[in-house]
Design a protein around this motif. Structure first.
Motif, PDB file in Angstrom:
ATOM      1  N   ALA A 228       1.396 -52.729  27.899  1.00 16.37           N
ATOM      2  CA  ALA A 228       1.891 -51.357  28.028  1.00 16.37           C
ATOM      3  C   ALA A 228       3.380 -51.332  27.722  1.00 16.37           C
ATOM      4  N   TYR A 230       6.525 -49.003  28.028  1.00 14.57           N
ATOM      5  CA  TYR A 230       6.967 -47.859  28.823  1.00 14.57           C
ATOM      6  C   TYR A 230       8.319 -47.418  28.277  1.00 14.57           C
ATOM      7  N   LEU A 238       4.460 -43.581  26.838  1.00 18.26           N
ATOM      8  CA  LEU A 238       3.727 -44.810  27.112  1.00 18.26           C
ATOM      9  C   LEU A 238       2.839 -45.143  25.931  1.00 18.26           C
ATOM     10  N   VAL A 240      -0.120 -48.020  25.017  1.00 18.36           N
ATOM     11  CA  VAL A 240      -0.971 -49.035  25.637  1.00 18.36           C
ATOM     12  C   VAL A 240      -1.836 -49.692  24.573  1.00 18.36           C
ATOM     13  N   THR A 255      -2.318 -41.319  27.027  1.00 15.44           N
ATOM     14  CA  THR A 255      -1.246 -42.051  27.733  1.00 15.44           C
ATOM     15  C   THR A 255       0.058 -41.253  27.787  1.00 15.44           C
ATOM     16  N   LEU A 257       2.403 -40.235  29.704  1.00 19.83           N
ATOM     17  CA  LEU A 257       2.910 -40.486  31.049  1.00 19.83           C
ATOM     18  C   LEU A 257       4.028 -39.541  31.456  1.00 19.83           C
ATOM     19  N   CYS A 340       5.492 -46.845  36.734  1.00 20.22           N
ATOM     20  CA  CYS A 340       4.834 -48.155  36.639  1.00 20.22           C
ATOM     21  C   CYS A 340       3.609 -48.232  37.546  1.00 20.22           C
ATOM     22  N   SER A 342       1.622 -45.775  38.271  1.00 12.78           N
ATOM     23  CA  SER A 342       0.565 -45.055  37.551  1.00 12.78           C
ATOM     24  C   SER A 342      -0.002 -45.893  36.412  1.00 12.78           C
ATOM     25  N   ILE A 343       0.868 -46.598  35.702  1.00 11.32           N
ATOM     26  CA  ILE A 343       0.406 -47.440  34.587  1.00 11.32           C
ATOM     27  C   ILE A 343      -0.520 -48.536  35.090  1.00 11.32           C
ATOM     28  N   PHE A 347      -4.311 -48.311  33.937  1.00  8.33           N
ATOM     29  CA  PHE A 347      -4.612 -49.097  32.746  1.00  8.33           C
ATOM     30  C   PHE A 347      -4.722 -50.604  32.995  1.00  8.33           C
ATOM     31  N   ILE A 352       3.836 -54.891  31.516  1.00  5.22           N
ATOM     32  CA  ILE A 352       4.515 -53.617  31.291  1.00  5.22           C
ATOM     33  C   ILE A 352       5.915 -53.957  30.798  1.00  5.22           C
ATOM     34  N   THR A 385      -0.017 -58.223  36.935  1.00  8.51           N
ATOM     35  CA  THR A 385       0.803 -57.489  35.967  1.00  8.51           C
ATOM     36  C   THR A 385       2.248 -57.970  36.012  1.00  8.51           C
TER      37      THR A 385
END
Length: 441
Positions: A228, A230, A238, A240, A255, A257, A340, A342-343, A347, A352, A385
């Protein structure tokens, strides 16, 4: 997409396998024929035949001996990344940047158009066409143009659905303006997705390490399949990569965001929602907050700065221990951290990568984001992550625009090699490798 939308699609199994070889060499560097055959599951005679064609067409070069197993030596092969070039064009809200890059992402020439307002947009679009055609005319080794535009970008329609603070961009159809404008293929992508491609193609800490072994890396290389990117710049976006492919959505608006609400009763947004993430941590929002009565006494001259300069001022003052600046920066970084969360929850990427203007805050940003994630993201997901700042240049989106074109080259290198020869023939001279330089149009 462009009039060249199908340009370069492999027309045979041989061309498709040459594309696989080119991508492997781009990812790993110098490899032997034996290693390529093993990595791609092809026979040694087949690889020898394919590579011979690629050498003849100017895509691949032999680099000399490589140490091999049982004291045998093999001839190394490398993709000729310096022989082919692309133009990247980045459309931000208030400015347009352009650059020429080789296939390895090395910048060779860069420039920027003057800062603009809404009323300047039609003239700016025309100026981009003129500038790109001038650069193309001077350099026949350029074989594609990549463009990165703010999202949400409706890829099949060629227009941006919404651009907060610069609504004039909604009136531009990028496909209509640029698909017929240049003598080489032109590809357009949403800016954060372009940034994700750049991370995957060019970032040294995100590509597979070149581990030494007999005639190549010790382990079969694998691309970053769940990444991802960002983007926190003038807008928030975003990109992905899921299982090796970009997530686009039905119309290209996936995506998005920046317009996910982090406060249902928060600041109104031009999208019609309230409390959108972009209204709290984008460079535009940071600049607006610094100009607001709450902070105007702390930043008395900030109104005369552009968004990037305002962010730099905030970061510098916070680093010096200025209390209002530190407090505002903490608020901004906390909001980036909510993004982050939410990501991760939506996903589940392995990485990230935070990039663009606000990533210039550096370690304070990263520390706050990681703290927020540790407090709020699903534990089983956050543990797998990795969150980091982009190792690419500050203007990674411009490099992302170039990555869009390089990625297309790697899908069909044979066709682009032919195009390069045609362009060189028409120009009457061979491409010249020039040193990197800065220029203003």
């Amino acid at each position: 997409m462009s009039k060249h939308a199908t340009f370069g699609a492999p027309s045979s199994i041989a061309e498709a396998n040459q594309a696989r070889i080119a991508r492997l060499l781009h990812q790993c560097g110098i490899l032997s024929r034996a290693y390529i055959a093993k990595a791609l599951g092809l026979t040694a005679p087949a690889i020898s035949k394919l590579v011979a064609r690629m050498i003849e067409s100017g895509l691949v070069t032999e680099t000399g001996d490589l140490p091999g197993a049982r004291h045998r030596r093999s001839i190394g092969l490398a993709l000729k990344t310096a022989a082919y070039r692309v133009i990247g064009v980045k459309f931000a809200r208030s400015r347009v940047d352009w650059g020429v890059f080789d296939l390895a992402g090395k910048p060779l020439q860069q420039g920027a158009l003057p800062l603009m307002s809404d009323r300047d947009i039609p003239g700016t679009v025309q100026a981009v066409t003129v500038q790109v055609n001038q650069v193309l005319a001077a350099d026949p080794s350029i074989i594609a143009v990549g463009m990165a535009v703010p999202g949400p970008y409706l890829r099949h329609e060629g227009r941006i659905a919404l651009v907060t603070s610069m609504q004039g961009w909604r009136g531009v159809n990028f496909l209509n303006e640029f698909s017929q404008a240049f003598p080489v293929p032109t590809f357009i992508e949403q800016d954060a997705r372009a940034g994700a491609l750049a991370q995957n193609l060019f970032a040294p800490d995100h590509r597979t390490p070149r581990l030494t072994g007999p005639n190549g890396p010790a382990a079969r290389p694998t691309a970053a399949t769940n990444l991802a990117y960002y983007l926190v710049g003038e807008g928030v976006g975003l990109g992905v990569i899921e299982s090796g492919r970009l997530i686009n959505g039905e119309r290209g608006g996936a995506t998005e965001l920046g317009h996910v609400s982090i406060d249902v009763n928060g600041r109104p947004c031009e999208c019609g929602n309230r409390g959108c993430l972009e209204r709290y941590c984008s460079a535009v929002a940071i600049h607006e907050t610094m100009c607001a009565p709450e902070y105007s006494g702390s930043f008395p001259q900030v109104g005369g700065l552009d968004h990037a300069q305002a962010c730099q001022l905030l970061f510098q003052r916070a680093a010096q221990g200025d209390e209002p600046a530190s407090e505002l920066l903490e608020r901004v970084c906390t909001c980036v951290g909510y993004g982050c969360v939410s990501i991760i929850n939506a996903f589940n990427p392995s990485r990230i990568v935070i990039g663009d203007l606000v990533a210039g805050a550096g370690r304070p940003l990263l520390d706050t984001v990681r703290r927020i994630v540790s407090e709020r993201a699903l534990p089983e997901l956050r543990q797998s992550t990795r969150i980091c700042l982009s190792s690419l240049p500050a203007d990674a989106t411009l490099l992302g625009a170039a990555a869009v074109a390089v990625d297309r080259f790697l899908q069909a290198p044979t066709a682009y090699a032919s195009l390069s020869k045609q362009r060189a023939g028409k120009s009457g001279h061979k491409p010249v490798i020039r040193p990197a330089k800065e220029s203003q149009p």
